[in-house]
Design a protein around this motif. Sequence first.
Motif, PDB file in Angstrom:
ATOM      1  N   TYR A   1       1.095  -1.337  -0.227  1.00 46.35           N
ATOM      2  CA  TYR A   1       0.146   0.114   0.445  1.00 46.35           C
ATOM      3  C   TYR A   1       0.979   1.466  -0.097  1.00 46.35           C
ATOM      4  CZ  TYR A   1      -3.650  -2.917   0.694  1.00 46.35           C
ATOM      5  OH  TYR A   1      -4.808  -3.848   0.854  1.00 46.35           O
ATOM      6  N   ASN A   2       0.367   2.202  -1.045  1.00 41.20           N
ATOM      7  CA  ASN A   2       1.244   3.782  -0.836  1.00 41.20           C
ATOM      8  C   ASN A   2      -0.313   4.424  -0.225  1.00 41.20           C
ATOM      9  OD1 ASN A   2       3.199   3.155  -2.280  1.00 41.20           O
ATOM     10  ND2 ASN A   2       2.152   1.904  -3.396  1.00 41.20           N
ATOM     11  N   TYR A   3       0.535   5.654   0.766  1.00 44.85           N
ATOM     12  CA  TYR A   3      -0.256   6.809   1.616  1.00 44.85           C
ATOM     13  C   TYR A   3       0.385   8.004   0.817  1.00 44.85           C
ATOM     14  CZ  TYR A   3      -2.090   2.338   4.356  1.00 44.85           C
ATOM     15  OH  TYR A   3      -2.182   1.247   4.703  1.00 44.85           O
ATOM     16  N   ARG A   4      -0.510   8.884   0.613  1.00 43.60           N
ATOM     17  CA  ARG A   4      -0.277  10.076   0.653  1.00 43.60           C
ATOM     18  C   ARG A   4      -1.698  11.113   1.407  1.00 43.60           C
ATOM     19  NH1 ARG A   4       2.981   7.437  -1.548  1.00 43.60           N
ATOM     20  NH2 ARG A   4       3.614   7.863  -3.500  1.00 43.60           N
ATOM     21  N   ARG A   5      -1.008  12.166   1.871  1.00 43.78           N
ATOM     22  CA  ARG A   5      -1.712  12.341   2.586  1.00 43.78           C
ATOM     23  C   ARG A   5      -2.028  14.073   2.094  1.00 43.78           C
ATOM     24  NH1 ARG A   5      -5.756  12.733   5.669  1.00 43.78           N
ATOM     25  NH2 ARG A   5      -5.857  15.271   6.873  1.00 43.78           N
ATOM     26  N   ILE A   6      -2.616  14.563   1.037  1.00 39.27           N
ATOM     27  CA  ILE A   6      -2.991  15.327   0.036  1.00 39.27           C
ATOM     28  C   ILE A   6      -3.856  16.253   0.539  1.00 39.27           C
ATOM     29  CG2 ILE A   6      -2.766  14.222  -1.904  1.00 39.27           C
ATOM     30  CD1 ILE A   6      -5.342  13.737  -2.597  1.00 39.27           C
ATOM     31  N   ILE A   7      -3.124  18.312   0.225  1.00 39.21           N
ATOM     32  CA  ILE A   7      -4.065  19.287   0.925  1.00 39.21           C
ATOM     33  C   ILE A   7      -4.773  19.452  -0.801  1.00 39.21           C
ATOM     34  CG2 ILE A   7      -3.889  21.384   1.752  1.00 39.21           C
ATOM     35  CD1 ILE A   7      -1.727  19.653   3.546  1.00 39.21           C
ATOM     36  N   PHE A   8      -5.918  20.506  -0.594  1.00 37.45           N
ATOM     37  CA  PHE A   8      -6.485  21.293  -1.669  1.00 37.45           C
ATOM     38  C   PHE A   8      -6.841  22.352  -0.960  1.00 37.45           C
ATOM     39  CE2 PHE A   8      -7.080  16.874  -3.101  1.00 37.45           C
ATOM     40  CZ  PHE A   8      -6.877  16.692  -4.433  1.00 37.45           C
ATOM     41  N   ASP A   9      -6.232  23.960  -2.032  1.00 30.84           N
ATOM     42  CA  ASP A   9      -6.773  25.219  -1.530  1.00 30.84           C
ATOM     43  C   ASP A   9      -7.626  25.643  -2.280  1.00 30.84           C
ATOM     44  OD1 ASP A   9      -5.170  25.595   0.888  1.00 30.84           O
ATOM     45  OD2 ASP A   9      -3.543  24.935  -0.363  1.00 30.84           O
ATOM     46  N   GLY A  10      -8.399  25.959  -1.535  1.00 28.54           N
ATOM     47  CA  GLY A  10      -9.407  26.717  -2.568  1.00 28.54           C
ATOM     48  C   GLY A  10     -10.224  26.191  -2.654  1.00 28.54           C
ATOM     49  N   VAL A  11     -10.970  25.376  -2.129  1.00 34.09           N
ATOM     50  CA  VAL A  11     -12.321  24.397  -2.431  1.00 34.09           C
ATOM     51  C   VAL A  11     -13.228  25.056  -1.093  1.00 34.09           C
ATOM     52  CG1 VAL A  11     -12.615  22.398  -1.769  1.00 34.09           C
ATOM     53  CG2 VAL A  11     -10.803  22.964  -2.516  1.00 34.09           C
ATOM     54  N   ASP A  12     -14.452  24.429  -1.928  1.00 39.59           N
ATOM     55  CA  ASP A  12     -15.898  25.052  -1.216  1.00 39.59           C
ATOM     56  C   ASP A  12     -16.316  23.827  -1.000  1.00 39.59           C
ATOM     57  OD1 ASP A  12     -15.467  27.945  -0.934  1.00 39.59           O
ATOM     58  OD2 ASP A  12     -16.000  28.242  -3.079  1.00 39.59           O
ATOM     59  N   VAL A  13     -16.559  23.518   0.032  1.00 41.12           N
ATOM     60  CA  VAL A  13     -17.711  22.174   0.391  1.00 41.12           C
ATOM     61  C   VAL A  13     -19.097  22.482   0.185  1.00 41.12           C
ATOM     62  CG1 VAL A  13     -18.577  20.592   1.806  1.00 41.12           C
ATOM     63  CG2 VAL A  13     -15.865  20.570   1.217  1.00 41.12           C
ATOM     64  N   THR A  14     -19.957  22.271  -0.312  1.00 39.03           N
ATOM     65  CA  THR A  14     -21.246  22.932   0.075  1.00 39.03           C
ATOM     66  C   THR A  14     -22.821  21.763  -0.130  1.00 39.03           C
ATOM     67  OG1 THR A  14     -21.972  23.741  -2.533  1.00 39.03           O
ATOM     68  CG2 THR A  14     -20.911  25.083  -1.214  1.00 39.03           C
ATOM     69  N   ASP A  15     -23.909  21.998   0.230  1.00 42.29           N
ATOM     70  CA  ASP A  15     -25.088  21.377   0.202  1.00 42.29           C
ATOM     71  C   ASP A  15     -25.284  20.979  -1.564  1.00 42.29           C
ATOM     72  OD1 ASP A  15     -24.635  21.464   2.368  1.00 42.29           O
ATOM     73  OD2 ASP A  15     -26.697  22.880   2.481  1.00 42.29           O
ATOM     74  N   THR A  16     -24.451  21.636  -2.130  1.00 40.01           N
ATOM     75  CA  THR A  16     -24.699  21.480  -3.933  1.00 40.01           C
ATOM     76  C   THR A  16     -23.829  21.036  -4.975  1.00 40.01           C
ATOM     77  OG1 THR A  16     -24.495  23.768  -4.133  1.00 40.01           O
ATOM     78  CG2 THR A  16     -26.757  23.494  -3.542  1.00 40.01           C
ATOM     79  N   ASN A  17     -23.018  21.303  -4.426  1.00 40.65           N
ATOM     80  CA  ASN A  17     -21.690  20.333  -5.398  1.00 40.65           C
ATOM     81  C   ASN A  17     -21.371  19.278  -4.640  1.00 40.65           C
ATOM     82  OD1 ASN A  17     -20.186  21.415  -3.290  1.00 40.65           O
ATOM     83  ND2 ASN A  17     -18.277  22.099  -3.985  1.00 40.65           N
ATOM     84  N   ILE A  18     -21.027  18.472  -5.920  1.00 42.59           N
ATOM     85  CA  ILE A  18     -19.993  17.082  -5.289  1.00 42.59           C
ATOM     86  C   ILE A  18     -18.059  17.226  -6.222  1.00 42.59           C
ATOM     87  CG2 ILE A  18     -20.019  14.287  -6.859  1.00 42.59           C
ATOM     88  CD1 ILE A  18     -22.918  15.165  -7.299  1.00 42.59           C
ATOM     89  N   LEU A  19     -17.805  16.487  -5.508  1.00 44.43           N
ATOM     90  CA  LEU A  19     -15.944  16.669  -5.249  1.00 44.43           C
ATOM     91  C   LEU A  19     -15.328  15.375  -5.191  1.00 44.43           C
ATOM     92  CD1 LEU A  19     -15.400  18.946  -2.074  1.00 44.43           C
ATOM     93  CD2 LEU A  19     -15.524  20.293  -4.192  1.00 44.43           C
ATOM     94  N   THR A  20     -14.923  15.686  -6.744  1.00 43.06           N
ATOM     95  CA  THR A  20     -14.719  13.866  -7.063  1.00 43.06           C
ATOM     96  C   THR A  20     -12.903  13.805  -6.763  1.00 43.06           C
ATOM     97  OG1 THR A  20     -16.155  13.903  -7.919  1.00 43.06           O
ATOM     98  CG2 THR A  20     -14.321  12.285  -8.725  1.00 43.06           C
ATOM     99  N   LEU A  21     -12.334  12.854  -5.910  1.00 44.53           N
ATOM    100  CA  LEU A  21     -10.464  12.991  -6.038  1.00 44.53           C
ATOM    101  C   LEU A  21      -9.921  12.367  -8.218  1.00 44.53           C
ATOM    102  CD1 LEU A  21      -8.355  13.128  -4.778  1.00 44.53           C
ATOM    103  CD2 LEU A  21      -8.345  10.794  -3.912  1.00 44.53           C
ATOM    104  N   VAL A  22      -9.682  12.501  -8.616  1.00 40.80           N
ATOM    105  CA  VAL A  22      -9.029  12.346  -9.403  1.00 40.80           C
ATOM    106  C   VAL A  22      -7.739  11.630  -9.408  1.00 40.80           C
ATOM    107  CG1 VAL A  22      -8.718  12.388 -12.068  1.00 40.80           C
ATOM    108  CG2 VAL A  22     -10.208  13.381 -11.214  1.00 40.80           C
ATOM    109  N   MET A  23      -7.639  10.737  -9.809  1.00 40.11           N
ATOM    110  CA  MET A  23      -5.440   9.927  -9.913  1.00 40.11           C
ATOM    111  C   MET A  23      -5.213  10.098 -11.406  1.00 40.11           C
ATOM    112  SD  MET A  23      -4.694   5.710  -8.468  1.00 40.11           S
ATOM    113  CE  MET A  23      -2.734   5.871  -7.331  1.00 40.11           C
TER     114      MET A  23
END
Length: 191
Positions: free
Chosen positions: A134-156
Amino acid sequence: MKTASRIAKWIVVFIIFFLNALIIFRCCFAAERFTLSRITPTEALTAAYRADPSLTMWTHKPVRELSEDGYMTLYAIVYIPSIRQLQLTVRYNDSVCSYNSLPEDTVFTFALRDSEGSADVPAAVAGAEKKLMYNYRRIIFDGVDVTDTNILTLVMLAGDEEISTDIVHHADQNVVIEPYKLSGAEKKLLA
């Protein structure tokens, strides 16, 4: 003859117990969610925490246990609304390279796709570890909004090629979003 049958019986019992122990170990290892699970102090987060130690942070469990293709899993999701920062840990197996006919030394990058945004947000890798396969990565995203209407998808990604995707936040998810409580060690990191 009795001795031979006793030895054979104990060998069979040992093999059964050994195989069961291996299966239990593998299941426990696959369910491990502690590696790189602490919040990562960034300049923006440290400054915001020093200005307000009761800084609001949110967390929730991932939408799914594994991505649809089974290539990666997410955990330790933390969102800090005041600085619009999202932190999470992604884990993927070495076999991703062989399944996708990629060289074993392929460096994967990550981006966050917002259903309401125009461009993917690139990830900053804040930590990396490897344990067995297993490979682990702690990743950080800046400038992100989590709302009741959006869908956030992580892309590898491998270069420009999309390898896998997984939903980080879904507008209609049945997962409870709750306050994130800092551990004592995390408070020391931010102070």
